[in-house]
Write a protein that holds these residues in place. Structure first.
Motif, PDB file in Angstrom:
ATOM      1  N   GLU A 189       0.866  -1.174   0.000  1.00 40.44           N
ATOM      2  CA  GLU A 189       0.000   0.000   0.000  1.00 40.44           C
ATOM      3  C   GLU A 189       0.906   1.227   0.000  1.00 40.44           C
ATOM      4  O   GLU A 189       1.049   1.922   1.005  1.00 40.44           O
ATOM      5  CB  GLU A 189      -0.968   0.005   1.178  1.00 40.44           C
ATOM      6  CG  GLU A 189      -2.084   1.007   0.955  1.00 40.44           C
ATOM      7  CD  GLU A 189      -3.287   0.766   1.825  1.00 40.44           C
ATOM      8  OE1 GLU A 189      -4.114  -0.093   1.475  1.00 40.44           O
ATOM      9  OE2 GLU A 189      -3.389   1.455   2.854  1.00 40.44           O
ATOM     10  N   PRO A 190       1.542   1.473  -1.153  1.00 42.16           N
ATOM     11  CA  PRO A 190       2.433   2.630  -1.253  1.00 42.16           C
ATOM     12  C   PRO A 190       1.634   3.925  -1.330  1.00 42.16           C
ATOM     13  O   PRO A 190       0.423   3.914  -1.567  1.00 42.16           O
ATOM     14  CB  PRO A 190       3.182   2.378  -2.561  1.00 42.16           C
ATOM     15  CG  PRO A 190       2.246   1.548  -3.370  1.00 42.16           C
ATOM     16  CD  PRO A 190       1.477   0.708  -2.378  1.00 42.16           C
ATOM     17  N   GLU A 191       2.338   5.025  -1.130  1.00 41.24           N
ATOM     18  CA  GLU A 191       1.733   6.349  -1.245  1.00 41.24           C
ATOM     19  C   GLU A 191       2.499   7.142  -2.290  1.00 41.24           C
ATOM     20  O   GLU A 191       3.379   7.934  -1.956  1.00 41.24           O
ATOM     21  CB  GLU A 191       1.733   7.059   0.114  1.00 41.24           C
ATOM     22  CG  GLU A 191       0.868   6.357   1.124  1.00 41.24           C
ATOM     23  CD  GLU A 191       0.646   7.136   2.398  1.00 41.24           C
ATOM     24  OE1 GLU A 191       0.788   8.384   2.389  1.00 41.24           O
ATOM     25  OE2 GLU A 191       0.309   6.492   3.410  1.00 41.24           O
ATOM     26  N   PRO A 192       2.188   6.904  -3.570  1.00 45.72           N
ATOM     27  CA  PRO A 192       2.888   7.655  -4.608  1.00 45.72           C
ATOM     28  C   PRO A 192       2.619   9.147  -4.472  1.00 45.72           C
ATOM     29  O   PRO A 192       1.573   9.548  -3.959  1.00 45.72           O
ATOM     30  CB  PRO A 192       2.324   7.093  -5.910  1.00 45.72           C
ATOM     31  CG  PRO A 192       1.039   6.455  -5.534  1.00 45.72           C
ATOM     32  CD  PRO A 192       1.158   6.031  -4.107  1.00 45.72           C
ATOM     33  N   ASP A 193       3.572   9.937  -4.937  1.00 46.98           N
ATOM     34  CA  ASP A 193       3.391  11.390  -4.864  1.00 46.98           C
ATOM     35  C   ASP A 193       2.161  11.817  -5.664  1.00 46.98           C
ATOM     36  O   ASP A 193       1.399  12.665  -5.222  1.00 46.98           O
ATOM     37  CB  ASP A 193       4.645  12.102  -5.360  1.00 46.98           C
ATOM     38  CG  ASP A 193       5.821  11.867  -4.430  1.00 46.98           C
ATOM     39  OD1 ASP A 193       5.652  12.080  -3.216  1.00 46.98           O
ATOM     40  OD2 ASP A 193       6.893  11.446  -4.898  1.00 46.98           O
ATOM     41  N   ILE A 194       1.978  11.199  -6.839  1.00 46.53           N
ATOM     42  CA  ILE A 194       0.817  11.502  -7.667  1.00 46.53           C
ATOM     43  C   ILE A 194       0.311  10.188  -8.263  1.00 46.53           C
ATOM     44  O   ILE A 194       1.098   9.405  -8.796  1.00 46.53           O
ATOM     45  CB  ILE A 194       1.169  12.493  -8.802  1.00 46.53           C
ATOM     46  CG1 ILE A 194       1.715  13.803  -8.224  1.00 46.53           C
ATOM     47  CG2 ILE A 194      -0.037  12.754  -9.693  1.00 46.53           C
ATOM     48  CD1 ILE A 194       2.281  14.761  -9.254  1.00 46.53           C
TER      49      ILE A 194
END
Length: 180
Positions: free
Chosen positions: A76-81
């Motif tokens: 569950e990554p949190e990409p910048d966009i």
């Protein structure tokens, strides 16, 4: 040799719900809970500015999410966009998943290795069709296409000009705009 316990997305969600990860900037990457590097002002401002730029270009076509999680099989990554399908009401109950994602963008200033190696492998394994890394140190953008067997078969480094994302070939995005 030590064997590390791998966490599932469900385990991770239960830890969040139980408050175990409160006040911790973490993301689940390939079954491991990883501390996120603090954001520098240039990193934050570049991501925010680029999200606004892409929102204007993709109005009515896609939802442009800024610093929010996506849910993959074991991450569950949190990409910048994240550029995803415009399904706002669905996202009240879950984060965008693979079938919702058009493409992902990471801004790299101090964590190029994580974005160009670990996250590239995670996104290719998940079959994310397009992934961009904007490298603020070298003023270049790396574009990844054609995920297969945990790797992207096509990797292109560009410094200027325009690019059309796979999902929206009619849209022209300025590389200079993204890098500045």
């Amino acid at each position: 040799m030590k064997t590390l316990a791998k966490w599932t997305v469900d385990d991770y969600h239960r830890m969040i719900a139980a408050g175990i990860l409160n006040n911790r900037r973490v993301e689940l990457l390939a079954g491991e809970i990883v501390e996120m590097a603090p954001e520098t002002p240039i990193h934050y401002n570049t991501a925010k500015r680029n999200a606004k730029y892409l929102e204007n270009l993709l109005a009515e076509k896609a939802d442009v999410r800024f610093n929010g999680p996506i849910t993959l099989q074991n991450s569950e990554p949190e990409p910048d966009i994240a550029i995803v399908r415009p399904l706002d009401s669905v996202y009240n109950n879950r984060h965008p998943e693979l079938e919702d994602i058009f493409w992902l963008i990471e801004i790299a200033k101090t964590n190029q290795k994580k974005d160009l190696e670990l996250k590239t492998t995670i996104y290719a394994t998940a079959l994310i069709q397009e992934y961009w890394v904007i490298d603020l140190s070298s003023k270049q953008m790396t574009i990844f296409h054609q995920p297969e067997s945990g790797k992207y078969l096509i990797q292109q480094v560009i410094y200027q000009g325009g690019i059309s994302p796979l999902a929206f070939p009619e849209i022209q995005i300025s590389i200079e705009q993204l890098l500045n």
